[in-house]
Scaffold this motif. Structure first.
Motif, PDB file in Angstrom:
ATOM      1  N   TRP A  29      12.105  -1.680  10.187  1.00  0.00           N
ATOM      2  CA  TRP A  29      10.930  -1.669  11.052  1.00  0.00           C
ATOM      3  C   TRP A  29       9.710  -2.041  10.247  1.00  0.00           C
ATOM      4  O   TRP A  29       9.571  -1.652   9.077  1.00  0.00           O
ATOM      5  CB  TRP A  29      10.734  -0.293  11.664  1.00  0.00           C
ATOM      6  N   GLN A  30       8.826  -2.824  10.872  1.00  0.00           N
ATOM      7  CA  GLN A  30       7.574  -3.208  10.214  1.00  0.00           C
ATOM      8  C   GLN A  30       6.396  -2.625  10.977  1.00  0.00           C
ATOM      9  O   GLN A  30       6.316  -2.707  12.212  1.00  0.00           O
ATOM     10  CB  GLN A  30       7.452  -4.726  10.123  1.00  0.00           C
ATOM     11  N   LEU A  46      -0.714   5.587   1.648  1.00  0.00           N
ATOM     12  CA  LEU A  46       0.032   4.621   2.441  1.00  0.00           C
ATOM     13  C   LEU A  46       0.884   3.772   1.522  1.00  0.00           C
ATOM     14  O   LEU A  46       0.477   3.432   0.412  1.00  0.00           O
ATOM     15  CB  LEU A  46      -0.932   3.736   3.238  1.00  0.00           C
ATOM     16  N   TYR A  47       2.063   3.405   2.013  1.00  0.00           N
ATOM     17  CA  TYR A  47       3.036   2.682   1.195  1.00  0.00           C
ATOM     18  C   TYR A  47       3.378   1.347   1.841  1.00  0.00           C
ATOM     19  O   TYR A  47       3.557   1.251   3.065  1.00  0.00           O
ATOM     20  CB  TYR A  47       4.306   3.518   1.019  1.00  0.00           C
ATOM     21  N   ASP A  48       3.498   0.335   1.024  1.00  0.00           N
ATOM     22  CA  ASP A  48       3.890  -0.991   1.507  1.00  0.00           C
ATOM     23  C   ASP A  48       5.370  -1.047   1.847  1.00  0.00           C
ATOM     24  O   ASP A  48       5.792  -1.850   2.686  1.00  0.00           O
ATOM     25  CB  ASP A  48       3.565  -2.048   0.451  1.00  0.00           C
ATOM     26  N   VAL A  49       6.148  -0.218   1.168  1.00  0.00           N
ATOM     27  CA  VAL A  49       7.595  -0.152   1.387  1.00  0.00           C
ATOM     28  C   VAL A  49       8.013   1.313   1.393  1.00  0.00           C
ATOM     29  O   VAL A  49       7.591   2.091   0.527  1.00  0.00           O
ATOM     30  CB  VAL A  49       8.351  -0.908   0.269  1.00  0.00           C
ATOM     31  N   PRO A  89      -0.288  -0.844   6.999  1.00  0.00           N
ATOM     32  CA  PRO A  89      -0.228  -1.978   7.923  1.00  0.00           C
ATOM     33  C   PRO A  89       0.535  -3.147   7.291  1.00  0.00           C
ATOM     34  O   PRO A  89       0.277  -3.523   6.151  1.00  0.00           O
ATOM     35  CB  PRO A  89      -1.700  -2.321   8.145  1.00  0.00           C
ATOM     36  N   GLY A  90       1.492  -3.691   8.034  1.00  0.00           N
ATOM     37  CA  GLY A  90       2.315  -4.773   7.523  1.00  0.00           C
ATOM     38  C   GLY A  90       3.453  -4.313   6.631  1.00  0.00           C
ATOM     39  O   GLY A  90       4.240  -5.137   6.160  1.00  0.00           O
ATOM     40  N   GLY A  91       3.542  -2.996   6.403  1.00  0.00           N
ATOM     41  CA  GLY A  91       4.578  -2.462   5.525  1.00  0.00           C
ATOM     42  C   GLY A  91       5.949  -2.442   6.181  1.00  0.00           C
ATOM     43  O   GLY A  91       6.080  -2.568   7.410  1.00  0.00           O
ATOM     44  N   THR A  92       6.983  -2.266   5.362  1.00  0.00           N
ATOM     45  CA  THR A  92       8.370  -2.314   5.832  1.00  0.00           C
ATOM     46  C   THR A  92       9.080  -1.003   5.545  1.00  0.00           C
ATOM     47  O   THR A  92       9.035  -0.487   4.425  1.00  0.00           O
ATOM     48  CB  THR A  92       9.145  -3.451   5.143  1.00  0.00           C
ATOM     49  N   LEU A  93       9.738  -0.473   6.565  1.00  0.00           N
ATOM     50  CA  LEU A  93      10.606   0.694   6.436  1.00  0.00           C
ATOM     51  C   LEU A  93      12.053   0.234   6.525  1.00  0.00           C
ATOM     52  O   LEU A  93      12.415  -0.496   7.450  1.00  0.00           O
ATOM     53  CB  LEU A  93      10.314   1.693   7.566  1.00  0.00           C
TER      54      LEU A  93
END
Length: 218
Positions: free
Chosen positions: A215-216, A101-104, A129-133
């Protein structure tokens, strides 16, 4: 009118052959403004020569940079300091994303190379969770608004090329040597599909024939 526009585009192409500049890199600083000051794991899809991956590495614990073209991946490795926390991988956005899983997650001018909804679904699966695309993409001009924005961008495009090259002839940046492909989806089609896969996604038309998506993950 179509003939006149074709002539203008051909003239602009000749101008940019002498004064090239990277339209995608123009949005890199904007991308950084959408992200936290520090974050853990980052994924850059369609990383090309690694310009954005190196910017992300200044904030991230580690960066996975993925591109389908082995030649540009080799060049990216050559341009990157050995100590940088970046791993460059040759692979496809749908099948070869490194596990985890990636934060960004970022994707610049690459998502139109693969089935759009499938790619967004893969990004969603790999976003923490809470990450940003953040996606910067290209779309096919269709509506009057698309054509109007494209026409407005022509003189600004030439001005930017002159400014960025300081009025001097230049060679193409390494970042512009990767293979390209024309967009087939219109902006309205992109918005419709994106909001089905990513409810609440924020999309905007941008100058220089680009759109953005942010998107978050909840």
């Amino acid at each position: 009118m179509t003939t006149l526009l074709s002539r203008v585009i051909r003239a602009l192409d000749r101008f940019h052959a002498v004064y090239p500049w990277d339209h995608n890199a123009h949005y890199h600083r904007w991308i950084l403004r959408q992200l936290p000051g520090r974050f853990g794991e980052a994924l850059d899809v369609g990383s090309g020569s690694g310009d954005l991956a190196r910017l992300l590495a200044a904030r991230a614990r580690s960066v996975q940079a993925l591109d389908v073209d082995p030649t540009i991946v080799t060049r990216a490795r050559e341009l990157t300091a050995p100590t940088a926390p970046i791993t460059f991988t040759v692979g496809d956005a749908l099948t070869d994303i490194p596990p985890g899983l990636y934060d960004v997650i970022t994707c610049v001018a690459a998502v139109h190379h693969v089935p759009f909804s499938d790619a967004l679904a893969r990004f969603r699966e790999h976003l923490a969770p809470g990450g940003t695309l953040v996606v910067v993409g290209v779309s096919r001009a269709q509506s009057p608004g698309d054509h109007l924005l494209g026409a407005a961008a022509i003189p600004m495009n030439a001005a930017m090329a002159w400014i960025k090259n300081k009025g001097r002839k230049a060679s193409r940046p390494v970042s512009m040597t990767a293979p390209t492909r024309p967009a087939v989806m219109s902006f309205s089609e992109i918005v419709g599909e994106a909001r089905q896969v990513l409810p609440g996604a924020r999309l905007r038309r941008r100058l220089f024939w680009r759109y953005t998506l942010v998107w978050q993950q909840s």
